[in-house]
Design a protein around this motif. Structure first.
Motif, PDB file in Angstrom:
ATOM      1  N   VAL A  67       0.838  -1.202   0.000  1.00 38.88           N
ATOM      2  CA  VAL A  67       0.000   0.000   0.000  1.00 38.88           C
ATOM      3  C   VAL A  67       0.872   1.250   0.000  1.00 38.88           C
ATOM      4  O   VAL A  67       0.632   2.199  -0.762  1.00 38.88           O
ATOM      5  CB  VAL A  67      -0.942   0.000   1.228  1.00 38.88           C
ATOM      6  N   LYS A  68       1.913   1.253   0.830  1.00 42.45           N
ATOM      7  CA  LYS A  68       2.815   2.410   0.896  1.00 42.45           C
ATOM      8  C   LYS A  68       3.538   2.634  -0.442  1.00 42.45           C
ATOM      9  O   LYS A  68       3.774   3.778  -0.838  1.00 42.45           O
ATOM     10  CB  LYS A  68       3.841   2.202   2.006  1.00 42.45           C
ATOM     11  N   ILE A  69       3.862   1.548  -1.118  1.00 45.29           N
ATOM     12  CA  ILE A  69       4.542   1.669  -2.415  1.00 45.29           C
ATOM     13  C   ILE A  69       3.626   2.304  -3.452  1.00 45.29           C
ATOM     14  O   ILE A  69       4.045   3.155  -4.237  1.00 45.29           O
ATOM     15  CB  ILE A  69       5.039   0.283  -2.876  1.00 45.29           C
ATOM     16  N   VAL A  70       2.367   1.887  -3.465  1.00 41.32           N
ATOM     17  CA  VAL A  70       1.407   2.500  -4.393  1.00 41.32           C
ATOM     18  C   VAL A  70       1.215   3.978  -4.049  1.00 41.32           C
ATOM     19  O   VAL A  70       1.264   4.848  -4.933  1.00 41.32           O
ATOM     20  CB  VAL A  70       0.051   1.768  -4.357  1.00 41.32           C
ATOM     21  N   ASN A  71       1.004   4.249  -2.779  1.00 41.53           N
ATOM     22  CA  ASN A  71       0.712   5.626  -2.357  1.00 41.53           C
ATOM     23  C   ASN A  71       1.920   6.547  -2.470  1.00 41.53           C
ATOM     24  O   ASN A  71       1.756   7.774  -2.564  1.00 41.53           O
ATOM     25  CB  ASN A  71       0.214   5.632  -0.914  1.00 41.53           C
ATOM     26  N   GLY A  72       3.112   5.968  -2.452  1.00 41.64           N
ATOM     27  CA  GLY A  72       4.331   6.766  -2.512  1.00 41.64           C
ATOM     28  C   GLY A  72       5.000   6.713  -3.872  1.00 41.64           C
ATOM     29  O   GLY A  72       4.634   7.465  -4.789  1.00 41.64           O
ATOM     30  N   PRO A  73       5.990   5.816  -4.049  1.00 43.88           N
ATOM     31  CA  PRO A  73       6.783   5.799  -5.283  1.00 43.88           C
ATOM     32  C   PRO A  73       5.985   5.676  -6.577  1.00 43.88           C
ATOM     33  O   PRO A  73       6.260   6.388  -7.543  1.00 43.88           O
ATOM     34  CB  PRO A  73       7.694   4.581  -5.088  1.00 43.88           C
ATOM     35  N   LEU A  74       4.996   4.770  -6.621  1.00 48.41           N
ATOM     36  CA  LEU A  74       4.263   4.584  -7.877  1.00 48.41           C
ATOM     37  C   LEU A  74       3.365   5.776  -8.185  1.00 48.41           C
ATOM     38  O   LEU A  74       3.249   6.195  -9.344  1.00 48.41           O
ATOM     39  CB  LEU A  74       3.453   3.287  -7.830  1.00 48.41           C
ATOM     40  N   SER A  75       2.721   6.322  -7.175  1.00 44.68           N
ATOM     41  CA  SER A  75       1.893   7.505  -7.375  1.00 44.68           C
ATOM     42  C   SER A  75       2.733   8.681  -7.867  1.00 44.68           C
ATOM     43  O   SER A  75       2.369   9.373  -8.827  1.00 44.68           O
ATOM     44  CB  SER A  75       1.176   7.871  -6.073  1.00 44.68           C
ATOM     45  N   GLU A  76       3.884   8.894  -7.236  1.00 43.67           N
ATOM     46  CA  GLU A  76       4.766   9.985  -7.640  1.00 43.67           C
ATOM     47  C   GLU A  76       5.287   9.784  -9.061  1.00 43.67           C
ATOM     48  O   GLU A  76       5.433  10.742  -9.823  1.00 43.67           O
ATOM     49  CB  GLU A  76       5.940  10.087  -6.660  1.00 43.67           C
ATOM     50  N   LEU A  77       5.570   8.533  -9.408  1.00 44.55           N
ATOM     51  CA  LEU A  77       6.089   8.221 -10.740  1.00 44.55           C
ATOM     52  C   LEU A  77       5.081   8.498 -11.842  1.00 44.55           C
ATOM     53  O   LEU A  77       5.439   8.988 -12.924  1.00 44.55           O
ATOM     54  CB  LEU A  77       6.501   6.743 -10.772  1.00 44.55           C
ATOM     55  N   LEU A  78       3.794   8.232 -11.562  1.00 45.33           N
ATOM     56  CA  LEU A  78       2.797   8.199 -12.636  1.00 45.33           C
ATOM     57  C   LEU A  78       1.832   9.380 -12.663  1.00 45.33           C
ATOM     58  O   LEU A  78       1.126   9.560 -13.665  1.00 45.33           O
ATOM     59  CB  LEU A  78       1.995   6.898 -12.547  1.00 45.33           C
ATOM     60  N   ASN A  79       1.754  10.161 -11.611  1.00 46.18           N
ATOM     61  CA  ASN A  79       0.848  11.314 -11.628  1.00 46.18           C
ATOM     62  C   ASN A  79       1.154  12.216 -12.815  1.00 46.18           C
ATOM     63  O   ASN A  79       2.302  12.559 -13.082  1.00 46.18           O
ATOM     64  CB  ASN A  79       0.962  12.108 -10.328  1.00 46.18           C
ATOM     65  N   GLY A  80       0.098  12.545 -13.557  1.00 41.36           N
ATOM     66  CA  GLY A  80       0.246  13.395 -14.733  1.00 41.36           C
ATOM     67  C   GLY A  80       0.385  12.630 -16.034  1.00 41.36           C
ATOM     68  O   GLY A  80       0.321  13.230 -17.114  1.00 41.36           O
ATOM     69  N   GLU A  81       0.554  11.299 -15.969  1.00 45.81           N
ATOM     70  CA  GLU A  81       0.665  10.497 -17.187  1.00 45.81           C
ATOM     71  C   GLU A  81      -0.709  10.315 -17.830  1.00 45.81           C
ATOM     72  O   GLU A  81      -1.720  10.212 -17.139  1.00 45.81           O
ATOM     73  CB  GLU A  81       1.271   9.126 -16.888  1.00 45.81           C
ATOM     74  N   SER A  82      -0.726  10.245 -19.146  1.00 44.45           N
ATOM     75  CA  SER A  82      -1.963  10.039 -19.883  1.00 44.45           C
ATOM     76  C   SER A  82      -2.566   8.677 -19.562  1.00 44.45           C
ATOM     77  O   SER A  82      -1.856   7.675 -19.478  1.00 44.45           O
ATOM     78  CB  SER A  82      -1.709  10.126 -21.388  1.00 44.45           C
ATOM     79  N   LEU A  83      -3.885   8.645 -19.408  1.00 44.23           N
ATOM     80  CA  LEU A  83      -4.579   7.381 -19.161  1.00 44.23           C
ATOM     81  C   LEU A  83      -4.416   6.402 -20.321  1.00 44.23           C
ATOM     82  O   LEU A  83      -4.529   5.186 -20.137  1.00 44.23           O
ATOM     83  CB  LEU A  83      -6.076   7.631 -18.939  1.00 44.23           C
ATOM     84  N   PHE A  84      -4.148   6.930 -21.501  1.00 48.70           N
ATOM     85  CA  PHE A  84      -4.098   6.097 -22.697  1.00 48.70           C
ATOM     86  C   PHE A  84      -2.684   5.621 -23.022  1.00 48.70           C
ATOM     87  O   PHE A  84      -2.439   5.091 -24.104  1.00 48.70           O
ATOM     88  CB  PHE A  84      -4.702   6.853 -23.876  1.00 48.70           C
ATOM     89  N   SER A  85      -1.765   5.773 -22.083  1.00 47.72           N
ATOM     90  CA  SER A  85      -0.381   5.336 -22.281  1.00 47.72           C
ATOM     91  C   SER A  85      -0.122   4.057 -21.485  1.00 47.72           C
ATOM     92  O   SER A  85       0.814   4.000 -20.678  1.00 47.72           O
ATOM     93  CB  SER A  85       0.590   6.443 -21.846  1.00 47.72           C
ATOM     94  N   GLN A  86      -0.951   3.059 -21.695  1.00 49.32           N
ATOM     95  CA  GLN A  86      -0.861   1.826 -20.897  1.00 49.32           C
ATOM     96  C   GLN A  86       0.524   1.204 -20.952  1.00 49.32           C
ATOM     97  O   GLN A  86       1.127   0.898 -19.909  1.00 49.32           O
ATOM     98  CB  GLN A  86      -1.892   0.807 -21.370  1.00 49.32           C
ATOM     99  N   GLU A  87       1.034   0.978 -22.152  1.00 58.86           N
ATOM    100  CA  GLU A  87       2.328   0.316 -22.260  1.00 58.86           C
ATOM    101  C   GLU A  87       3.433   1.167 -21.636  1.00 58.86           C
ATOM    102  O   GLU A  87       4.302   0.651 -20.906  1.00 58.86           O
ATOM    103  CB  GLU A  87       2.671   0.017 -23.722  1.00 58.86           C
ATOM    104  N   LYS A  88       3.412   2.468 -21.892  1.00 60.57           N
ATOM    105  CA  LYS A  88       4.422   3.351 -21.303  1.00 60.57           C
ATOM    106  C   LYS A  88       4.389   3.290 -19.778  1.00 60.57           C
ATOM    107  O   LYS A  88       5.431   3.188 -19.118  1.00 60.57           O
ATOM    108  CB  LYS A  88       4.193   4.789 -21.774  1.00 60.57           C
ATOM    109  N   ILE A  89       3.190   3.345 -19.213  1.00 63.62           N
ATOM    110  CA  ILE A  89       3.038   3.313 -17.751  1.00 63.62           C
ATOM    111  C   ILE A  89       3.548   1.999 -17.179  1.00 63.62           C
ATOM    112  O   ILE A  89       4.284   1.975 -16.183  1.00 63.62           O
ATOM    113  CB  ILE A  89       1.562   3.551 -17.377  1.00 63.62           C
TER     114      ILE A  89
END
Length: 430
Positions: A67-89
């Motif tokens: 949960v902490k990993i999602v709320n921290g590193p992964l959230s910070e990494l992906l905020n602002g990314e396009s929803l339609f960039s599945q492979e990139k994400i």
């Protein structure tokens, strides 16, 4: 272009009462999308690794770190990314994790984010998830492989084979296939009651009686098919998941009836060749058209022999053998070790890698079966995935337990949405 505004995770419980993750994604237009992550009991040694807390809380199975990993590193990494960039994400998460098996962040954390992104993108596009994933080809309703007798790691009984399944190949529609399965399931319950056998169910909703042999389980199912008014072989076939890695002795290289041995009963042990011959004898005696994990994941020679002996007659499915991983699938293709792959999204950890495994299978004439896990939630993503990618087969448990039924009910909804364009598959892609 709509983008990720926030991602957060929540610790919830799966169908076995163990912790798992729910990931909640908020997009820039205010929409909320969620995805919950399953967990397996009988797992391949090469599966992507779940992040578990250890310690005494939840007997070490907590997922607060994930949960902490999602709320921290992964959230910070992906905020602002396009929803339609599945492979990139997905590639961004894989790269940031930096390990071969997703050990740093955990496949459960990464997968929850990956699936929630796909749901958010489908919602933003105004299309059902199956249509977003597959476009115009998303019209095949899969043949269900219904696990109506549980054994192995999924039940506290005497059967080492893990799943005894029915496949309603003779149905005209998916809804008819579900009705057939339900009627056979209830017919089996009546037969078990008449014989004073246990009618409690295992992890995947199938009955878990203490039976003397695999043959006895198959005979009971045949009796139930006939009692429900259907014809074995032409209308309903049988399928097995042996989960042979669970009863393989690596030291002696023998397959043994481990549960009987542990109960100090007379047990049988077989070499790889004897195991292949035994499975071949079952196919000769019963209307079995699919065998999953008939041999252990490290027994590549045995798999090649099994496929040579039975691959032209029935479906030979690799689960623990391939773990939804293209590297192992490529090896299997080269060795001609099977002709189908089981697809479990949490074995590999992202939607992109899951889709790559399915595509590689199809390119090489393999079948692909989208599958649940024994530790499930009411999330129905795999129902849309099976239709979206046209796998034409799905394995999601018996005709009981809400976390199994939710997948069937979602497929019934999809069939109704597709209307006359819906095509029910008998499980054969060709």
């Amino acid at each position: 272009m709509e983008y990720i505004e926030s991602i957060r995770a929540l610790e919830i419980l799966d169908s076995r009462g163990n912790p798992t993750l729910k990931v909640i994604l908020k997009s820039s237009n205010g929409n909320i999308s969620e995805a919950s992550v399953p967990s397996g009991a009988s797992t391949g040694s090469h599966e992507a690794i779940e992040k578990r807390d250890g310690g005494t809380r939840y007997l070490g199975k907590g997922v607060q770190e994930a949960v902490k990993i999602v709320n921290g590193p992964l959230s910070e990494l992906l905020n602002g990314e396009s929803l339609f960039s599945q492979e990139k994400i997905d590639r961004m998460m894989i790269q940031e994790d930096g390990t071969e098996n997703k050990e740093r962040f955990g496949a459960n954390a990464i997968l929850g984010v990956s699936l929630s992104v796909a749901r958010a993108a489908a919602k933003a596009s105004g299309r059902p998830l199956y249509s977003y994933l597959g476009g115009l080809r998303a019209r095949y309703l899969p043949c269900p492989m219904m696990n109506i007798i549980n054994g192995g790691a999924h039940a506290d009984n005497s059967l080492d084979f893990q799943e005894f399944m029915i496949r309603p190949i003779g149905a005209a529609t998916f809804s008819e296939a579900i009705r057939m399965g339900s009627e056979i399931f209830h017919a089996l319950k009546m037969i078990l009651k008449e014989r004073k056998e246990i009618t409690s169910v295992g992890d995947e909703g199938g009955f878990a009686p203490n039976l003397k042999s695999n043959e006895e389980a198959l005979e009971l199912i045949l009796e139930a098919i006939k009692k429900a008014g259907y014809q074995p072989k032409t209308q309903v076939t049988l399928a097995l998941d042996c989960a042979a890695s669970e009863f393989y002795d690596a030291k002696t290289k023998k397959y043994l009836e481990k549960k009987k041995k542990n109960q100090n009963q007379t047990f049988i042990q077989r070499t790889a060749e004897e195991q292949v011959s035994y499975l071949e004898s079952l196919v000769d005696r019963y209307p079995i058209d699919s065998i999953e994990d008939g041999l252990a994941e490290e027994d590549w020679e045995g798999w090649t022999l099994l496929n040579k002996r039975l691959g032209s007659k029935i479906q030979i499915v690799g689960d623990d053998l391939f773990v939804t991983n293209t590297a192992f699938l490529k090896k299997g293709i080269e060795l001609m070790a099977a002709n189908a792959i089981l697809i479990k999204v949490n074995q590999i950890g992202t939607l992109t890698e899951t889709m790559e495994a399915i595509e590689l299978a199809f390119q090489n004439g393999y079948g692909a079966i989208v599958s649940h896990r024994s530790g499930e939630t009411d999330d129905t993503f795999i129902s849309d995935l099976a239709v979206g990618l046209g796998t034409r087969q799905i394995k999601t448990g018996s005709l009981s337990r809400g976390e199994r039924i939710s997948k069937y009910n979602r497929l019934l909804e999809i069939e109704a949405e597709l209307g006359e364009s819906a095509i029910y598959s008998d499980g054969n892609r060709y």
